[in-house]
Design a protein around this motif. Structure first.
Motif, PDB file in Angstrom:
ATOM      1  N   GLN A 157       0.718  -1.305   0.055  1.00 43.65           N
ATOM      2  CA  GLN A 157       0.029  -0.074   0.100  1.00 43.65           C
ATOM      3  C   GLN A 157       1.008   1.147  -0.048  1.00 43.65           C
ATOM      4  N   THR A 158       2.050   1.336   0.893  1.00 44.22           N
ATOM      5  CA  THR A 158       2.814   2.320   0.717  1.00 44.22           C
ATOM      6  C   THR A 158       3.369   2.625  -0.673  1.00 44.22           C
ATOM      7  N   LEU A 159       3.865   1.723  -1.381  1.00 37.01           N
ATOM      8  CA  LEU A 159       4.541   1.739  -2.766  1.00 37.01           C
ATOM      9  C   LEU A 159       3.341   2.283  -3.709  1.00 37.01           C
ATOM     10  N   ARG A 160       2.263   1.717  -3.400  1.00 34.98           N
ATOM     11  CA  ARG A 160       1.055   2.222  -4.372  1.00 34.98           C
ATOM     12  C   ARG A 160       0.957   3.844  -4.163  1.00 34.98           C
ATOM     13  N   ILE A 161       0.865   4.220  -2.862  1.00 37.57           N
ATOM     14  CA  ILE A 161       0.724   5.580  -2.706  1.00 37.57           C
ATOM     15  C   ILE A 161       2.090   6.525  -3.171  1.00 37.57           C
ATOM     16  N   LEU A 162       3.160   5.932  -3.131  1.00 31.49           N
ATOM     17  CA  LEU A 162       4.328   6.706  -3.575  1.00 31.49           C
ATOM     18  C   LEU A 162       4.251   6.625  -4.994  1.00 31.49           C
ATOM     19  N   SER A 163       3.697   5.524  -5.670  1.00 28.95           N
ATOM     20  CA  SER A 163       3.627   5.603  -7.221  1.00 28.95           C
ATOM     21  C   SER A 163       2.779   6.684  -7.883  1.00 28.95           C
ATOM     22  N   CYS A 164       1.871   6.895  -7.126  1.00 23.25           N
ATOM     23  CA  CYS A 164       0.731   7.847  -7.735  1.00 23.25           C
ATOM     24  C   CYS A 164       1.169   9.405  -7.625  1.00 23.25           C
ATOM     25  N   PHE A 165       2.700   9.551  -6.954  1.00 24.88           N
ATOM     26  CA  PHE A 165       3.155  10.753  -7.124  1.00 24.88           C
ATOM     27  C   PHE A 165       4.120  10.796  -8.478  1.00 24.88           C
ATOM     28  N   GLY A 166       4.362   9.709  -8.967  1.00 29.89           N
ATOM     29  CA  GLY A 166       5.397   9.742 -10.070  1.00 29.89           C
ATOM     30  C   GLY A 166       6.653   8.913  -9.419  1.00 29.89           C
ATOM     31  N   TYR A 167       7.624   9.649 -10.039  1.00 31.29           N
ATOM     32  CA  TYR A 167       9.163   8.882  -9.775  1.00 31.29           C
ATOM     33  C   TYR A 167       9.430   9.238  -8.399  1.00 31.29           C
ATOM     34  N   ASN A 168       9.298  10.413  -7.944  1.00 34.05           N
ATOM     35  CA  ASN A 168       9.753  10.929  -6.734  1.00 34.05           C
ATOM     36  C   ASN A 168       8.642  11.825  -6.030  1.00 34.05           C
ATOM     37  N   ILE A 169       8.874  11.951  -4.680  1.00 35.33           N
ATOM     38  CA  ILE A 169       7.871  12.766  -3.760  1.00 35.33           C
ATOM     39  C   ILE A 169       8.568  13.622  -2.967  1.00 35.33           C
ATOM     40  N   ASP A 170       8.195  14.845  -2.305  1.00 34.99           N
ATOM     41  CA  ASP A 170       8.775  15.370  -1.374  1.00 34.99           C
ATOM     42  C   ASP A 170       8.517  15.023  -0.070  1.00 34.99           C
ATOM     43  N   VAL A 171       9.456  14.894   0.927  1.00 32.79           N
ATOM     44  CA  VAL A 171       9.167  14.326   2.264  1.00 32.79           C
ATOM     45  C   VAL A 171       8.236  15.003   2.747  1.00 32.79           C
TER      46      VAL A 171
ATOM     47  N   ARG B 261       6.174   5.746   7.991  1.00 30.53           N
ATOM     48  CA  ARG B 261       7.739   5.813   8.226  1.00 30.53           C
ATOM     49  C   ARG B 261       8.250   4.441   8.402  1.00 30.53           C
ATOM     50  N   ASN B 262       7.649   3.469   9.064  1.00 30.84           N
ATOM     51  CA  ASN B 262       8.218   2.080   9.216  1.00 30.84           C
ATOM     52  C   ASN B 262       8.337   1.312   7.840  1.00 30.84           C
ATOM     53  N   PRO B 263       7.194   1.439   6.842  1.00 31.81           N
ATOM     54  CA  PRO B 263       7.203   0.953   5.829  1.00 31.81           C
ATOM     55  C   PRO B 263       8.499   1.445   4.852  1.00 31.81           C
ATOM     56  N   LEU B 264       8.511   2.729   5.043  1.00 30.09           N
ATOM     57  CA  LEU B 264       9.522   3.579   4.005  1.00 30.09           C
ATOM     58  C   LEU B 264      10.832   2.976   4.418  1.00 30.09           C
ATOM     59  N   ARG B 265      11.195   2.903   5.672  1.00 29.57           N
ATOM     60  CA  ARG B 265      12.552   2.391   5.959  1.00 29.57           C
ATOM     61  C   ARG B 265      12.837   0.904   5.486  1.00 29.57           C
ATOM     62  N   TYR B 266      11.868  -0.024   5.471  1.00 27.09           N
ATOM     63  CA  TYR B 266      11.769  -1.360   5.009  1.00 27.09           C
ATOM     64  C   TYR B 266      11.967  -1.240   3.490  1.00 27.09           C
ATOM     65  N   LEU B 267      11.471  -0.476   2.739  1.00 25.79           N
ATOM     66  CA  LEU B 267      11.579  -0.385   1.211  1.00 25.79           C
ATOM     67  C   LEU B 267      12.767   0.033   1.054  1.00 25.79           C
ATOM     68  N   VAL B 268      13.379   1.002   1.755  1.00 27.79           N
ATOM     69  CA  VAL B 268      14.700   1.563   1.307  1.00 27.79           C
ATOM     70  C   VAL B 268      15.840   0.268   1.660  1.00 27.79           C
ATOM     71  N   ASP B 269      15.562  -0.416   2.666  1.00 26.38           N
ATOM     72  CA  ASP B 269      16.521  -1.582   2.970  1.00 26.38           C
ATOM     73  C   ASP B 269      16.583  -2.443   1.940  1.00 26.38           C
ATOM     74  N   ILE B 270      15.366  -2.888   1.144  1.00 26.80           N
ATOM     75  CA  ILE B 270      15.295  -3.837   0.376  1.00 26.80           C
ATOM     76  C   ILE B 270      15.587  -3.339  -1.187  1.00 26.80           C
ATOM     77  N   GLY B 271      15.902  -1.957  -1.229  1.00 26.42           N
ATOM     78  CA  GLY B 271      16.419  -1.278  -2.419  1.00 26.42           C
ATOM     79  C   GLY B 271      15.400  -1.061  -3.292  1.00 26.42           C
ATOM     80  N   ILE B 272      14.190  -0.950  -3.035  1.00 29.45           N
ATOM     81  CA  ILE B 272      13.206  -0.445  -4.089  1.00 29.45           C
ATOM     82  C   ILE B 272      13.013   0.860  -3.954  1.00 29.45           C
ATOM     83  N   ILE B 273      13.030   1.809  -2.957  1.00 24.62           N
ATOM     84  CA  ILE B 273      13.326   3.116  -2.931  1.00 24.62           C
ATOM     85  C   ILE B 273      14.315   3.635  -2.329  1.00 24.62           C
ATOM     86  N   GLU B 274      14.661   4.897  -2.465  1.00 21.84           N
ATOM     87  CA  GLU B 274      16.058   5.606  -1.742  1.00 21.84           C
ATOM     88  C   GLU B 274      15.660   7.078  -1.419  1.00 21.84           C
ATOM     89  N   MET B 275      16.219   7.241  -0.375  1.00 23.38           N
ATOM     90  CA  MET B 275      16.062   8.913   0.098  1.00 23.38           C
ATOM     91  C   MET B 275      17.355   9.750  -0.226  1.00 23.38           C
TER      92      MET B 275
END
Length: 894
Positions: free
Chosen positions: A344-358, A376-390
């Motif tokens: 669900q977090t990934l889907r929300i992020l994808s609605c904003f395009g390639y990137n989104i402002d913090v 916040r916690n889902p974001l950390r996990y998605l960063v750890d597995i290399g799908i998103i970056e900050m």
């Protein structure tokens, strides 16, 4: 795995760095070309990673590196993305200004001073509209621009401002690299702006070696007709721009082995077999290869051995590891295994395009849209597995392919619902009394005029601006679409949101983006709304949207779209309410060179407005009678009275009557240019009628000055009254004092070229015309600029300018005239060049600029005859009359 390509890329900045050591005097005689690197390849071929590697290294060597990425499916945002790239430069300079490094601080201070010295107050204010951070760098308070000045923003004004900004940067001694990533997704206007106008201008600078342009694009997503390919073909033939093309193929087995060896700190011999398997499974696609390796690490197929003190892998599991046939399928499979809250977090992020402002994420974290427990916690996990970056204030997908497949994997109804929820939530944060509605309740009952959007500081130093928040909310509502929203009141509200965003974009000359929002607003109100608009009170909204769409289309030179929108206005409102739409249409016709059509429509329009203008071209008697009437009315006024009345009215007077008068004279201004280009006998009669209107209605604002200038000119030409001609020219100049709108530049051109030339030396007239050309260039009024340059060139020619210098300048101006596509200016320049060639005994063949359409004077005269362009015919005859060859032949013995 890209060691060879890395070395090839670095050849260019290394060569540019060596150029800076050349003695400045020697360099002026051996000017270096501007350099551009084009890196192409399919998605996942490693273009961005190669560029990041080079950028990181160059940054440590004193280079200033700035990059911006264009996004799929939002071409209308292209100009904003390009301006964001330049604004990044400004923000970097601001950080240098307040930093600890003394050299950085001095560099920033010098840039700030150079910008203040090279741009006047008006230009600085205009630049701030595109680069909003500029006044944090320069200590200056910009006065709010009038609506009249804002309306004169244009594409060419943006060209002028950005090139001036670049000139200032290049004059100092730091090399700069500008990176345009995924440029294939930019619109044609932006591609031509950066690879055409800006690049060509920079290449003429003495310091062209201090900048490197880098373009990244997907070669499988462009065709021969793509504007990027067209610019690439042009640049291959350019003498002033040097390009290096670097196509990136898929990775070889050796490349992947080298990459794995580097990451695992092992020899290529040890990883050779593993590299072969990864290469076979990924088909050499670097993104796919990285994802395959990541999956092996996540599944502990590759793990660190404490016993061996190095990484090792399980051969049995590797051979049985199932992978998809392509990277898209692999991404989808990987994502589908995520827990619901991560998905669900990934889907929300994808609605904003390639990137989104913090900052936006921090806002969303307070909504019911995000998974239970927050984002916040889902974001950390998605960063750890290399799908998103900050990075900094942005959260990004590690590759846009991942974002694309996540977004496309959402079912359409669910996607629309998600966009709608995000849009409504962000929109509720902009409402004046949002607090009164309580948490989680979205108030949609308030119009845009009741909205209050403050500078909202969210979590640390991240700030959401008024424009950004409303624009983002509107984008999500638009993605949900009008068909998703049943309630008509909500649709009207969202139409107003689009109108608000579109007006803000138009005020900064981002017309293509503005047009997108005007069209979206029209979709929300629906085409049937005109029928009931008087009853519901929504006619003004309809009018604003359709006129706005027409004006934005006019600014982008799309005449067909202009006609579509204004014709809808003409069908649905009374004639008195449609005058602004007529202005838009007439101005658009002028930009398209449709002078005969302007004359026809303009004369008919003025007749409907009760001006005494005959349907057919006026006779000499009608012109004389109108002149006598105008002289009688004008005799009752004095320049002091006009000064007093004008200054008491002031340019900020925006009542309905004043706006009506301004629109009238904008139409007249376009008709004057049309009559000039078609040599129409309507010109004197129109000048007299508009002069009478101005005097009777005491309308003395800058728009009316053109009538006074025309009246002065015809006092000289029809009455031989030079004293009155000069008097009324001075009245017109008095009206134009302190105003730099494009109308002022055009009227001054008429005054100095047609009236004051009788009273002052040719050299003074030439200087005045060059100053008018300079002002017109700042305003983006290229037509007046070309006319002023052409006439100043003629003044130089007949004033005794050195023929060699004249010829060089004339050829350069001729090239610019062709670039702006002003036919009559081109013809005049060609004829002047023929005269200069004859005097010098040379032949520069100026007709070649017409590319075979016109090969000689006879062709030019024939075309002018067919179009009844007496001005061009007179130019040819004038040239022939003064032909040096004819004069010399007349003195030769029979």
């Amino acid at each position: 795995g890209r060691t060879k390509e890395l070395a090839q890329f670095m050849e260019v900045p290394n060569r540019l760095e060596s150029t800076t050591t050349i003695d400045s005097l020697q360099f002026q005689h051996n000017r270096t070309s501007t350099e551009v690197i084009f890196v192409s390849g399919r998605a996942g071929s490693g273009k961005s990673r190669l560029l990041n590697k080079c950028s990181d290294f160059l940054s440590t060597q004193g280079w200033l590196v700035f990059s911006e990425k264009f996004n799929r499916g939002v071409e209308y945002q292209s100009q904003g993305i390009l301006c964001s790239l330049f604004d990044k430069i400004v923000k970097k300079l601001i950080r240098m200004k307040v930093g600890d490094d003394q050299q950085d601080e001095e560099y920033s201070r010098r840039i700030s001073k150079a910008l203040s010295d090279s741009l006047d107050d008006s230009s600085l204010c205009s630049l701030a509209a595109y680069l909003p951070s500029i006044f944090e760098l320069i200590d200056y308070n910009c006065k709010k621009q009038s609506a009249v000045e804002q309306a004169n923003f244009s594409h060419w004004k943006l060209v002028f401002l950005l090139t001036q900004f670049m000139y200032v940067l290049l004059e100092l001694d730091r090399p700069i690299m500008l990176v345009l990533d995924d440029l294939q997704w930019a619109d044609a206007s932006t591609i031509n702006l950066v690879l055409g106008n800006i690049l060509d201008s920079v290449s003429n600078s003495l310091y062209a070696h201090r900048i490197l342009f880098v373009v990244l694009y997907r070669d499988n997503e462009v065709c021969d007709e793509h504007p990027l390919v067209a610019q690439l073909v042009r640049l291959r033939q350019s003498e002033s721009v040097k390009i290096k093309e670097m196509p990136l193929s898929t990775f070889s087995k050796g490349d992947i082995c080298s990459m794995i060896a580097s990451e695992l700190r092992l020899t290529t011999r040890i990883v050779a077999e593993l590299g072969g398997i990864v290469h076979r499974k990924s088909s050499g696609n670097i993104l796919f290869a990285v994802e395959v390796l990541n999956s092996m690490v996540r599944n502990s197929v590759i793990h660190f051995s404490l016993k061996l003190c190095r990484y090792q892998w399980d051969w049995d599991n590797i051979s049985s590891l199932k992978t998809e046939e392509n990277v898209a399928s692999f991404i989808i499979t990987t994502i589908s295994t995520l827990q619901p809250k991560f998905l669900q977090t990934l889907r929300i992020l994808s609605c904003f395009g390639y990137n989104i402002d913090v900052a936006i994420l921090c806002l969303l974290d307070t909504s019911c849209i995000v998974p239970f427990g927050g984002i916040r916690n889902p974001l950390r996990y998605l960063v750890d597995i290399g799908i998103i970056e900050m990075a900094g204030s942005l959260v990004s997908f590690t590759h846009d392919l991942i974002q694309q497949h996540v977004y496309e994997g959402i079912a359409l109804p669910q996607r629309q619902n998600l966009h709608f929820g995000i849009g409504v939530f962000l929109g509720s944060k902009t409402t004046f009394n949002a607090a009164a509605t309580g948490p989680g309740i979205y108030s949609l009952e308030f119009g845009i005029d009741q909205m209050y959007i403050s500078e909202s500081k969210i979590d640390g130093d991240f700030i959401i601006s008024e424009r950004s928040l409303l624009s983002i909310a509107t984008d999500h509502i638009n993605c949900a679409g009008p068909e998703f929203i049943v309630d008509q009141k909500q649709r009207i509200l969202f139409a107003r949101w689009n109108l608000k965003v579109a007006k803000e974009l138009s005020a900064t000359s981002n017309f293509r983006c503005a047009l997108h929002y005007y069209k979206k607003g029209i979709q929300f109100i629906g085409h049937d709304v005109w029928i009931h608009s008087n009853e519901t009170g929504d006619q003004e909204l309809c009018l604003d949207l359709y006129e706005g769409a027409a004006a934005a289309s006019s600014a982008t030179s799309d005449l067909a779209t202009v006609e579509y929108f204004v014709n809808i206005v003409f069908r649905n409102v009374h004639f008195e309410r449609s005058l602004n739409a007529w202005v838009i249409l007439i101005v658009s016709l002028e930009s398209s060179g449709k002078y005969a059509e302007i004359l026809e429509k303009g004369v008919n329009l003025l007749r409907r407005l009760n001006f005494d203008i005959p349907a057919s071209p006026p006779s000499p008697k009608e012109i004389k009678d109108s002149l006598v009437t105008t002289l009688r009315i004008a005799s009752q006024f004095r320049i002091e009275h006009i000064k007093t009345s004008y200054h008491s009215t002031g340019i900020l007077n925006q009542d309905k009557r004043n706006i009506h008068n301004k629109n009238l004279f904008k139409i007249f201004d376009a008709i004057v240019i049309a009559t000039y280009n078609t040599s129409s006998p309507y010109l004197p009669l129109l000048a007299f009628e508009m002069m009478q209107y101005s005097l009777r209605n005491e309308f003395y604002e800058p728009e009316a000055a053109i009538a006074y200038a025309g009246f002065g000119y015809f006092n000289i030409m029809l009455r031989n009254d030079f004293k009155s001609g000069k008097y009324w020219a001075n009245v017109a100049l008095e009206m134009l004092k302190q105003y730099t709108i494009s109308t002022a530049a055009r009227v001054k051109w008429i005054i100095h070229a047609q009236i004051m030339i009788w009273f002052i030396p040719l050299e003074d007239t030439r200087r005045n015309l060059l100053e008018i050309a300079k002002t017109s260039m700042k305003l983006g009024d290229f037509l007046t600029e070309i006319y002023a340059i052409r006439l100043s060139s003629r003044c130089a020619f007949f004033g005794g300018e050195n023929l060699s210098i004249f010829s060089q300048l004339n050829i350069r101006n001729l090239k610019n005239t062709v670039k702006y596509n002003t036919t009559q200016g081109t013809e005049t320049a060609v004829l002047d060049q023929i005269m200069a060639d004859e005097l010098r005994g040379e032949n520069s063949n100026p007709f070649k600029v017409f590319k075979g359409l016109i090969n000689n004077e006879d062709d030019l005269f024939k075309r002018a005859s067919l179009t009844n362009n007496t001005s061009s015919m007179m130019n040819v005859q004038y040239r022939r009359f003064f032909s040096v060859r004819s004069i010399l032949l007349s003195f030769m013995p029979k």
